[in-house]
Design an enzyme around this catalytic site. Structure first.
Site, PDB file in Angstrom:
ATOM      1  N   ASN A  84      -4.750  -6.564  -2.423  1.00 57.98           N
ATOM      2  CA  ASN A  84      -3.906  -7.043  -1.350  1.00 57.98           C
ATOM      3  C   ASN A  84      -4.755  -7.326  -0.107  1.00 57.98           C
ATOM      4  OD1 ASN A  84      -1.493  -7.613   0.128  1.00 57.98           O
ATOM      5  ND2 ASN A  84      -0.384  -6.198  -1.192  1.00 57.98           N
ATOM      6  N   HIS A 114     -25.500   6.800   6.322  1.00 58.72           N
ATOM      7  CA  HIS A 114     -26.590   6.922   7.296  1.00 58.72           C
ATOM      8  C   HIS A 114     -26.927   8.394   7.470  1.00 58.72           C
ATOM      9  CE1 HIS A 114     -26.023   2.712   8.524  1.00 58.72           C
ATOM     10  NE2 HIS A 114     -24.736   2.970   8.375  1.00 58.72           N
ATOM     11  N   GLY A 141      -2.173   1.610  -0.105  1.00 57.13           N
ATOM     12  CA  GLY A 141      -2.606   1.004   1.141  1.00 57.13           C
ATOM     13  C   GLY A 141      -3.318   1.976   2.067  1.00 57.13           C
ATOM     14  N   ARG A 182      -0.864  16.388  -8.847  1.00 60.41           N
ATOM     15  CA  ARG A 182      -0.230  16.598 -10.148  1.00 60.41           C
ATOM     16  C   ARG A 182      -0.839  15.686 -11.201  1.00 60.41           C
ATOM     17  NH1 ARG A 182       3.813  13.102 -11.990  1.00 60.41           N
ATOM     18  NH2 ARG A 182       4.562  11.519 -10.534  1.00 60.41           N
TER      19      ARG A 182
END
Length: 196
Positions: A84, A114, A141, A182
């Site tokens: 997406n 780094h 997301g 779970r």
């Protein structure tokens, strides 16, 4: 003696002393500008650009613009991959994504790192660790996946998670830091009827 680019890909500490990595990143920015500025209907153009730009792809995939990465040549995506909007992949080390993998919006994969101590960091030292996402994984997301992480097949990583350690196969994992909550079982298999 290995070049900085060879060291980077081999997951060894490196400094971009010869400027090649800067040139590679500039090339990637130019290709990604073409990808991200394309018209919505230019699906074939975007697909062909990614097929030339990435290390390897399946024949079926879709990446929603905008998309960002460092190099492109360290990214492998499997068959039926979907990403997406606003995916970012810092691909200093190899990023391998399996088949049937889904990314929600704003997913970020960071192979780059780094030094913690400022003196080495100020000298320009960097390192990178590969990321592997196995088959049939769904990344929600706003997930961040950190260097060196492997996500096992069939697993789901919930929205907003920050993944700092490996996630095993067949689990649901969420949180910051991300942790398994779970196992995925046969009870999760819902019959949605015939395929469309």
């Amino acid at each position: 003696m290995k070049s900085p680019k060879e060291k980077m890909i081999a997951e060894l500490p490196y400094v971009d002393s010869d400027g090649q990595l800067f040139k590679d990143r500039q090339y990637a920015k130019e290709e990604l500008k073409r990808f991200n500025d394309s018209e919505p209907k230019q699906i074939k153009f975007r697909k062909q650009l990614i097929q030339k730009f990435f290390k390897a792809t399946g024949s079926r995939f879709f990446i929603e613009p905008p998309f960002r990465c460092d190099y492109g040549y360290n990214i492998t995506i499997g068959e039926n991959f979907y990403s997406n909007y606003n995916c970012t992949i810092l691909d200093c080390a190899p990023v391998t994504i399996g088949e049937n993998v889904l990314f929600g919006p704003n997913v970020s994969l960071f192979t780059a790192g780094h030094p913690v101590h400022f003196e080495a960091r100020n000298q320009g030292w960097e390192f990178a660790s590969a990321i592997v996402i196995e088959d049939n994984v769904w990344i929600g997301g706003n997930v961040v996946i950190n260097p060196g992480v492997r996500i096992g097949k069939n697993s789901v990583v919930g929205s907003g998670s920050v993944v700092t350690k490996d996630i095993p196969a067949d689990v649901v994992a969420v949180g910051n830091p991300c942790r398994v909550i779970r196992t995925i079982t046969e009870e999760d298999c819902i019959d949605y009827g015939a395929k469309p």
